[in-house]
Every structure is written in C-alpha cells, then in structure tokens.
Design an enzyme around this catalytic site. Structure first.
Site, PDB file in Angstrom:
ATOM      1  N   GLU A  22      25.707   1.376  19.913  1.00 24.21           N
ATOM      2  CA  GLU A  22      24.784   0.418  19.292  1.00 24.21           C
ATOM      3  C   GLU A  22      24.665  -0.749  20.241  1.00 24.21           C
ATOM      4  OE1 GLU A  22      25.640  -1.361  15.526  1.00 24.21           O
ATOM      5  OE2 GLU A  22      26.114   0.519  14.559  1.00 24.21           O
ATOM      6  N   GLU A  41      32.362   0.639  12.645  1.00 25.32           N
ATOM      7  CA  GLU A  41      32.845  -0.689  13.028  1.00 25.32           C
ATOM      8  C   GLU A  41      34.096  -1.150  12.303  1.00 25.32           C
ATOM      9  OE1 GLU A  41      29.388  -3.286  12.847  1.00 25.32           O
ATOM     10  OE2 GLU A  41      28.704  -2.495  14.775  1.00 25.32           O
TER      11      GLU A  41
END
Ligand SMILES: *[C@@H]1O[C@H](CO)[C@@H](O)[C@H](O)[C@H]1NC(C)=O
Ligand SMILES: *[C@@H]1O[C@H](CO)[C@@H](O)[C@H](O)[C@H]1NC(C)=O
Ligand SMILES: *[C@@H]1O[C@H](CO)[C@@H](O)[C@H](O)[C@H]1NC(C)=O
Ligand SMILES: *[C@@H]1O[C@H](CO)[C@@H](O)[C@H](O)[C@H]1NC(C)=O
Ligand SMILES: *[C@@H]1O[C@H](CO)[C@@H](O)[C@H](O)[C@H]1NC(C)=O
Length: 443
Positions: free
Chosen positions: A355, A219
């Site tokens: 995710e 991320e």
C-alpha cells in the site's frame, strides 16, 4: 524436554525442506523462490491493486464488477488485495438487510453468526471467481487492526469487554485462541469466533488458484483505534502472534502463500530519527514502538513474503518542509523502499510494497514515478498502490451511500483522497508502465 522437542522439530523441518521429492505446488498457485515469486515455473513479477472492502465486494451489479476487473486487466494488474472480512454488529443488521449491504459476519450481544448467503460470502465467492476470469489473483486479509467493517476492536469488545487496550487482541488467551483452534476455549462459543472465521475462509478457498495469498491482519499494530498498553511495544508480542497464527493457517492450507499484512515497521537497535528545526521529531517506524519487527517477522518459517506500506504524509503530519526538516515526503519514501529491499535481500524472501499513497493529484504525479522506479530498480518491484478507482459505475444510477462516508458519486468508486482513476492519465501511466516492466520480467 523443551530443548529436545525443538531439536526434533528442527531436524524434521531440515529433512523436509531438503527433500528433493517435495511435492510440487498445484498448477497456477504462486510460490516463493528465494527473493522472488514463481508461477508455473516462471518468474512472477507484477503490479497489483487495492480495492478494499469498502466498495468492490460491496457492489451489487455484476456488470459494474466485470467492468472494474476489465479495467484492471487493461492496466496490466495481476494481483488484487481486498478484505476477506466484513463484520457488522447486531444493531446494524436490520438496515444492512434493507439496503443490501454486504456482510460476512454479525456480532450481537449473544452470538456470532456467519453469513454465507447471497448478501454474504457468496459476494466474496463472486469477486474471487470474477477476478480469475480476468487473470487476476486475490490477496485476502482475515481481519483489520482498525475499526470499520469489523476488525479486531469488535473481537476485543465482545470477548474481553469494554475498557481494554488494543494489544489484548494479541495477548488475551481467549482472543488468541479465537483465531486458531484451542480446545480449552471451546467452552464459550464467542471465544472461537475468529478461529471459526479464519477456518471458514481458508477452507472455502483453499483449492482456488485465484487466491494469491492469505494475510493474517491488515496493519497489525500495538495500538488500534484503542490505545496500547506497555505490554506490547518491543516485547515480541506481535511476533509471537504472527508465529502461531501463521502456523495455524499453514496447517489448514499447505499450498497458498501466507503473509503478515503489516506496515513494515522495523525494530532496529540503532533507529533512524527525523528532525524539524533541529528538534527530534520521531523514529516511530524504526524503534519497535508499532509492535512489528520487520526483519524478525519476515524470518518466520510460515511467513512466505513481507509486506510494507508507505504513507509519510499521514505518519508525519505537516512535517514536509524540506528546508527545515531532513526529509521530504519523497525522500522519506525512497529511504523506506530501499530499507525494505535490503531486508528482503537479507531474508532471501520477496517483499511487496503493498500500500502507498500521497494526497493531491500533483503530489501523486510528482512522487509516484520516483517511488515506483526505485522499487523496480531494487528488483522488489511488486507494487500495489492504494487504491484503484473506477469511473462509470452504474449501480443506483451511479449514486449510492455505501456505509460511513463511502459512497458512489456520479459513478465513481469511493475516493478516500488516495484513489486514482483512469482519467488521471499521468498517474495511471506510471502504474501501467510499471506493469509492462514487470510483465517483461515474468518470462
Ligand atoms: C454497532 O455499530 C454502530 C454503527 O457502526 C455503532 O454506532 C454502534 O456503536 C455499534 N454497537 C456496538 C454495541 O458496538
Ligand atoms: C443475533 O443475530 C442472529 C443472526 O442474525 C439472530 O438470529 C439473533 O436473534 C440475534 N440476537 C440478538 C440478541 O440480537
Ligand atoms: C536528521 O538530522 C539529524 C540531526 O542533524 C541527524 O542526526 C539524523 O541522522 C538526520 N537523519 C536523516 C535520516 O538524515
Ligand atoms: C501535497 O503535499 C503537501 C505536502 O505534504 C501538502 O501540504 C499538500 O496539501 C498536498 N496537496 C494536496 C492537494 O493534498
Ligand atoms: C475524472 O473524472 C471525475 C468523475 O467524472 C471528475 O470528477 C474528475 O475531475 C476527472 N479528473 C480529471 C483529472 O479529469
């Protein structure tokens, strides 16, 4: 000179790419083929799982680890994503040793020390080996945008010093070089910490068919737990970082896939905004503010597939009021999935929904089937829900504080609100059914 050099490189890459005699990938290694994956000459469609560093590589009993992989196998899971990093600082060391906490790196005021011992990388070795035993391949991330179990903030603090913004991780030449090889900065050993670390991990597993892919960072964004400066959003800073770090990893390991690990934020000229009661709320995921440029990053030569994440409840707080906003959690997710499938088609590369999660069992039960179905419909059905949970773990009688708030409680792996367990049958079945669809597409 610059022009000549790049023309030469372009010429070379075209020549190499077009060569009919290009070496075949080693047996059991996954390769991209257009917008999909291949494994030993067949399509490789899969459903995956996440089990982050907060528990699976931190388990200390082999029977618990085996039971977890066995349950994943039973659910049809073929790919597991977990952290390839786990760093502690010097003041945590004594407690870690006492409690048996897994750690791969220690940072203290003077040095960076690798832990490849029984409480360190040997635990990761075991996870990767055990995964293979159950037919599961592993995605490993090298570091984290967020603090907790190490991550970029640790590098920033130790290398650049206190009072810096998060984005110096991508711009401070000492930190950038710390990820890849740069002789200029070898003078001070801490400067090469991340480079040494990435190299250590890649070299350790580069011959393993149990590794699915390397992930540059979980991320990556302009801001982390530290804020961003204005030097990062919409400047290509993160794009350039991905470019050089992917090239560095490719040089170490020509055979495994490489991806960003990003959340999939776009940098579109005409971004999509959301409104509440007629008031503009945000277009953060589309306007380049996060630092990613999903389309541009996916086009990079050494990025083999794209990743995106999906947490509308998290990202948009309490805005899920369909009567007053022009989106709901569910519809926001459907649009996000479609946008990434379109980007994948444009780039002709696979894209993984790496995710996703919503809070609450009822929300999960209502929303996941639609998200999963649309992902399967787009043919970009590689889905990896956040995150896999296991009941019935035996370590310390099923109760143990791991670190921070992470704990085994009555034999259940940590629950961050997104965890799903086998006894949540409706949710569980959504994923096992999707795994069957994907298995049928893998022939
Ligand atoms: C080391 O880690 C502990 C526990 O996470 C934290 O409280 C402390 O601030 C850290 N120390 C430094 C110097 O980063
Ligand atoms: C730093 O960590 C290493 C490895 O554990 C240890 O040998 C060394 O003494 C530590 N240094 C300080 C200043 O804590
Ligand atoms: C939301 O509503 C605004 C204002 O009416 C509109 O401009 C925008 O296109 C809508 N966005 C979506 C995604 O529907
Ligand atoms: C389900 O989602 C709604 C809308 O975001 C939220 O208000 C609610 O708290 C969620 N339920 C649970 C149990 O978290
Ligand atoms: C699943 O098992 C856990 C742990 O035993 C329990 O707390 C939870 O209530 C169960 N959930 C369901 C849906 O049965």
């Amino acid at each position: 000179m610059r022009f000549l050099l790049s023309s030469l490189l372009l010429f070379l890459s075209i020549t190499v790419g077009a060569s009919p005699g290009a070496p075949k990938p080693p047996k059991d290694f996954v390769t991209p083929k257009g917008a999909s994956f291949q494994l030993n000459g067949k399509p490789f469609a899969f459903v995956g799982a996440n089990s982050y560093a907060r528990w699976l590589p931190l388990l200390q009993r082999q029977d618990d680890i085996e039971a977890t992989f066995k349950e994943m196998q039973g659910a049809g899971i073929k790919v597991l994503r977990t952290w390839g990093f786990n760093a502690i600082n010097g003041s945590e060391l004594a407690d870690a040793k006492k409690s048996g906490l897994t750690y791969y790196q220690v940072w203290n005021s003077t040095e960076w020390v690798l832990n490849d011992g029984a409480q360190g990388l040997q635990r990761l070795d075991n996870i990767i080996e055990t995964a293979g035993k159950y037919g599961i391949k592993v995605i490993l991330a090298f570091t984290n945008n967020w603090v907790g179990y190490g991550g970029s903030e640790l590098y920033i603090n130790w290398i650049a010093g206190a009072g810096k913004t998060h984005d110096v991780f991508y711009s401070d030449p000492r930190i950038v070089a710390s990820y890849r090889m740069s002789l200029t900065y070898l003078m001070h050993h801490s400067y090469i910490a991340l480079e040494r670390y990435v190299k250590t991990i890649v070299n350790r597993y580069k011959n393993s068919a149990n590794v699915f892919a390397w992930e540059l960072m979980n991320e990556a964004r302009c801001l982390g737990d530290l804020p961003s400066s204005s030097a990062c959003p919409r400047t290509g800073l993160l794009h350039d970082w991905y470019k050089q770090q992917a090239a560095f990893v490719r040089k170490l390991d020509p055979n495994h896939l490489i991806t960003t690990g990003g959340e999939g934020h776009f940098f579109w000229k005409k971004s999509i905004g959301y409104w509440l009661n007629g008031q503009f709320i945000s277009d953060y995921n589309f306007n380049g503010d996060a630092g990613e440029d999903f389309d541009g990053d996916l086009a990079l030569d050494n990025i083999d597939f794209g990743t995106y994440h999906l947490y509308p409840q998290f990202w948009y707080g309490n805005l899920d009021t369909p009567d007053r906003t022009n989106f709901s959690i569910k519809s926001w997710g459907l649009d996000w999935i479609k946008a990434h499938a379109d980007a994948a088609k444009k780039a002709n590369k696979p894209v993984i929904l790496e995710e996703f999660g919503v809070f609450g069992l009822q929300n999960k039960t209502e929303i996941y089937p639609e998200w999963v179905n649309i992902a399967l419909d787009t043919k970009h059905g590689w889905i990896m829900p956040w995150q896999f949970g296991k009941l019935g773990l035996k370590e310390d009688g099923g109760n143990r504080l791991i670190k921070y708030a992470d704990a085994l409680i009555d034999g259940a792996s940590p629950n961050d609100g997104f965890t799903y367990y086998k006894n949540q049958t409706a949710v569980w079945n959504v994923f096992t059914n999707a795994a069957k669809v994907q298995a049928a597409r893998s022939k």
